[in-house]
Scaffold this motif. Structure first.
Motif, PDB file in Angstrom:
ATOM      1  N   LEU A 151      -3.820 -23.987   4.561  1.00  0.00           N
ATOM      2  CA  LEU A 151      -5.201 -23.512   4.692  1.00  0.00           C
ATOM      3  C   LEU A 151      -5.410 -22.698   5.971  1.00  0.00           C
ATOM      4  N   ALA A 152      -4.626 -23.015   7.014  1.00  0.00           N
ATOM      5  CA  ALA A 152      -4.710 -22.270   8.274  1.00  0.00           C
ATOM      6  C   ALA A 152      -3.836 -21.008   8.249  1.00  0.00           C
ATOM      7  N   ARG A 153      -3.190 -20.762   7.117  1.00  0.00           N
ATOM      8  CA  ARG A 153      -2.271 -19.628   6.948  1.00  0.00           C
ATOM      9  C   ARG A 153      -1.143 -19.660   7.977  1.00  0.00           C
ATOM     10  N   LEU A 154      -0.648 -20.853   8.224  1.00  0.00           N
ATOM     11  CA  LEU A 154       0.507 -21.043   9.097  1.00  0.00           C
ATOM     12  C   LEU A 154       1.760 -21.370   8.286  1.00  0.00           C
ATOM     13  N   SER A 155       1.659 -21.311   6.980  1.00  0.00           N
ATOM     14  CA  SER A 155       2.746 -21.709   6.086  1.00  0.00           C
ATOM     15  C   SER A 155       3.856 -20.667   6.038  1.00  0.00           C
ATOM     16  N   ASP A 156       5.025 -21.132   5.598  1.00  0.00           N
ATOM     17  CA  ASP A 156       6.224 -20.287   5.653  1.00  0.00           C
ATOM     18  C   ASP A 156       6.451 -19.418   4.427  1.00  0.00           C
ATOM     19  N   GLU A 157       5.575 -19.447   3.448  1.00  0.00           N
ATOM     20  CA  GLU A 157       5.715 -18.601   2.264  1.00  0.00           C
ATOM     21  C   GLU A 157       4.366 -17.956   1.947  1.00  0.00           C
ATOM     22  N   VAL A 158       4.458 -16.760   1.380  1.00  0.00           N
ATOM     23  CA  VAL A 158       3.253 -16.100   0.892  1.00  0.00           C
ATOM     24  C   VAL A 158       3.598 -15.377  -0.411  1.00  0.00           C
ATOM     25  N   VAL A 159       2.650 -15.379  -1.309  1.00  0.00           N
ATOM     26  CA  VAL A 159       2.754 -14.614  -2.546  1.00  0.00           C
ATOM     27  C   VAL A 159       1.625 -13.596  -2.538  1.00  0.00           C
ATOM     28  N   PHE A 160       1.978 -12.334  -2.706  1.00  0.00           N
ATOM     29  CA  PHE A 160       0.983 -11.278  -2.888  1.00  0.00           C
ATOM     30  C   PHE A 160       1.079 -10.812  -4.333  1.00  0.00           C
ATOM     31  N   SER A 161      -0.072 -10.548  -4.927  1.00  0.00           N
ATOM     32  CA  SER A 161      -0.092  -9.881  -6.226  1.00  0.00           C
ATOM     33  C   SER A 161      -0.824  -8.558  -6.042  1.00  0.00           C
ATOM     34  N   GLY A 162      -0.499  -7.627  -6.913  1.00  0.00           N
ATOM     35  CA  GLY A 162      -1.139  -6.331  -6.801  1.00  0.00           C
ATOM     36  C   GLY A 162      -1.096  -5.563  -8.106  1.00  0.00           C
ATOM     37  N   LYS A 163      -1.933  -4.562  -8.159  1.00  0.00           N
ATOM     38  CA  LYS A 163      -1.998  -3.663  -9.325  1.00  0.00           C
ATOM     39  C   LYS A 163      -1.704  -2.257  -8.818  1.00  0.00           C
ATOM     40  N   PRO A 164      -1.132  -1.428  -9.677  1.00  0.00           N
ATOM     41  CA  PRO A 164      -0.895  -0.039  -9.260  1.00  0.00           C
ATOM     42  C   PRO A 164      -2.197   0.598  -8.789  1.00  0.00           C
ATOM     43  N   SER A 165      -2.141   1.286  -7.687  1.00  0.00           N
ATOM     44  CA  SER A 165      -3.308   1.944  -7.117  1.00  0.00           C
ATOM     45  C   SER A 165      -3.780   3.059  -8.032  1.00  0.00           C
ATOM     46  N   ASP A 166      -5.087   3.188  -8.134  1.00  0.00           N
ATOM     47  CA  ASP A 166      -5.615   4.281  -8.943  1.00  0.00           C
ATOM     48  C   ASP A 166      -5.807   5.545  -8.105  1.00  0.00           C
ATOM     49  N   GLY A 167      -5.440   5.452  -6.832  1.00  0.00           N
ATOM     50  CA  GLY A 167      -5.496   6.616  -5.954  1.00  0.00           C
ATOM     51  C   GLY A 167      -6.871   6.980  -5.465  1.00  0.00           C
ATOM     52  N   LEU A 196       0.819  -1.211   0.000  1.00  0.00           N
ATOM     53  CA  LEU A 196       0.000   0.000   0.000  1.00  0.00           C
ATOM     54  C   LEU A 196       0.855   1.265   0.000  1.00  0.00           C
ATOM     55  N   MET A 197       1.929   1.279   0.792  1.00  0.00           N
ATOM     56  CA  MET A 197       2.796   2.458   0.868  1.00  0.00           C
ATOM     57  C   MET A 197       3.565   2.701  -0.431  1.00  0.00           C
ATOM     58  N   SER A 198       3.807   1.642  -1.203  1.00  0.00           N
ATOM     59  CA  SER A 198       4.556   1.813  -2.447  1.00  0.00           C
ATOM     60  C   SER A 198       3.642   2.050  -3.644  1.00  0.00           C
ATOM     61  N   GLY A 199       2.333   2.046  -3.443  1.00  0.00           N
ATOM     62  CA  GLY A 199       1.410   2.397  -4.522  1.00  0.00           C
ATOM     63  C   GLY A 199       0.707   1.227  -5.185  1.00  0.00           C
ATOM     64  N   PHE A 200       0.561   0.111  -4.467  1.00  0.00           N
ATOM     65  CA  PHE A 200      -0.139  -1.047  -5.024  1.00  0.00           C
ATOM     66  C   PHE A 200      -1.368  -1.393  -4.207  1.00  0.00           C
ATOM     67  N   ASP A 201      -2.425  -1.807  -4.904  1.00  0.00           N
ATOM     68  CA  ASP A 201      -3.584  -2.421  -4.280  1.00  0.00           C
ATOM     69  C   ASP A 201      -3.384  -3.928  -4.363  1.00  0.00           C
ATOM     70  N   ILE A 202      -3.596  -4.623  -3.265  1.00  0.00           N
ATOM     71  CA  ILE A 202      -3.424  -6.075  -3.236  1.00  0.00           C
ATOM     72  C   ILE A 202      -4.599  -6.727  -3.943  1.00  0.00           C
ATOM     73  N   THR A 203      -4.295  -7.645  -4.862  1.00  0.00           N
ATOM     74  CA  THR A 203      -5.356  -8.326  -5.601  1.00  0.00           C
ATOM     75  C   THR A 203      -5.538  -9.773  -5.162  1.00  0.00           C
ATOM     76  N   ALA A 204      -4.495 -10.391  -4.610  1.00  0.00           N
ATOM     77  CA  ALA A 204      -4.604 -11.787  -4.189  1.00  0.00           C
ATOM     78  C   ALA A 204      -3.440 -12.147  -3.273  1.00  0.00           C
ATOM     79  N   ALA A 205      -3.638 -13.199  -2.496  1.00  0.00           N
ATOM     80  CA  ALA A 205      -2.580 -13.765  -1.649  1.00  0.00           C
ATOM     81  C   ALA A 205      -2.668 -15.281  -1.741  1.00  0.00           C
ATOM     82  N   TRP A 206      -1.532 -15.908  -1.798  1.00  0.00           N
ATOM     83  CA  TRP A 206      -1.456 -17.368  -1.868  1.00  0.00           C
ATOM     84  C   TRP A 206      -0.483 -17.841  -0.798  1.00  0.00           C
ATOM     85  N   TYR A 207      -0.939 -18.739   0.067  1.00  0.00           N
ATOM     86  CA  TYR A 207      -0.132 -19.257   1.168  1.00  0.00           C
ATOM     87  C   TYR A 207       0.295 -20.682   0.845  1.00  0.00           C
TER      88      TYR A 207
END
Length: 184
Positions: A166-182, A117-128
């Motif tokens: 599934l419990a989000r206790l895993s050791d890796e996460v992938v976030f995807s995002g698109k530039p924020s439209d402000g 968010l601080m760098s200008g992206f809206d989060i679109t998905a997360a994968w654990y």
């Protein structure tokens, strides 16, 4: 998919060329992001936990993608996970996950979301996902000095890991995002 990779290390680029036949670009992404404004997807897979200024990398990606409907994909190890707990219990034999000599930044879901968010992206998905079950079984095997632990428990790793993911206790996460439209 047409793709390019970046590597600042001469030895890293040579290794990639000799072992995989892939030519990597010798560019500093944070300083030369203008060279990447034609790209539709920028990925930092196992990158921002290793650099001194991860926000600079993310902000540069936001600038490079700002004129199009681009996508950023970032993968990092997670601090708040089952593997970190296992590593705390077996602190004398850390062989993966948050190996302290290479990981100079640790991320939680919240800190990675804040960085987006601080760098200008809206989060679109997360994968654990992760290798936490493997971590526990290999550390146990090592502690007991008994490789049969791996043989006996190995077939159970995927089911155990799926439960952790599934419990989000895993050791890796992938976030995807698109530039924020402000429009926040």
């Amino acid at each position: 998919i047409e793709a390019d990779g970046i590597e600042l290390s001469d030895k890293g680029r040579l290794f990639c060329k000799e072992n995989f036949g892939i030519e990597l670009l010798d560019k500093d992404f944070a300083k030369g992001w203008e060279s990447f404004t034609d790209y539709e997807v920028i990925t930092f897979w196992g990158v921002i936990e290793h650099v001194s200024h991860p926000m600079e990398m993310l902000t540069s990606a936001a600038k490079a993608l700002s004129k199009k409907d681009g996508l950023i994909v970032v993968e990092v190890p997670r601090w708040s996970c089952f593997s970190t707990t296992v590593q705390s219990a077996f602190s004398g034999s850390i062989v993966r996950h948050l190996e302290p000599l290479g990981h100079i930044n640790c991320f939680s879901d919240s800190s990675l979301a804040t960085a987006f968010l601080m760098s200008g992206f809206d989060i679109t998905a997360a994968w654990y996902f992760g290798m936490d079950a493997y971590e526990l079984i290999t550390q146990t095997s090592n502690l007991l000095n008994d490789n049969s632990v791996l043989e006996k428990m190995g077939e159970n790793i995927p089911a155990f890991q799926k439960t952790l993911d599934l419990a989000r206790l895993s050791d890796e996460v992938v976030f995807s995002g698109k530039p924020s439209d402000g429009s926040d």
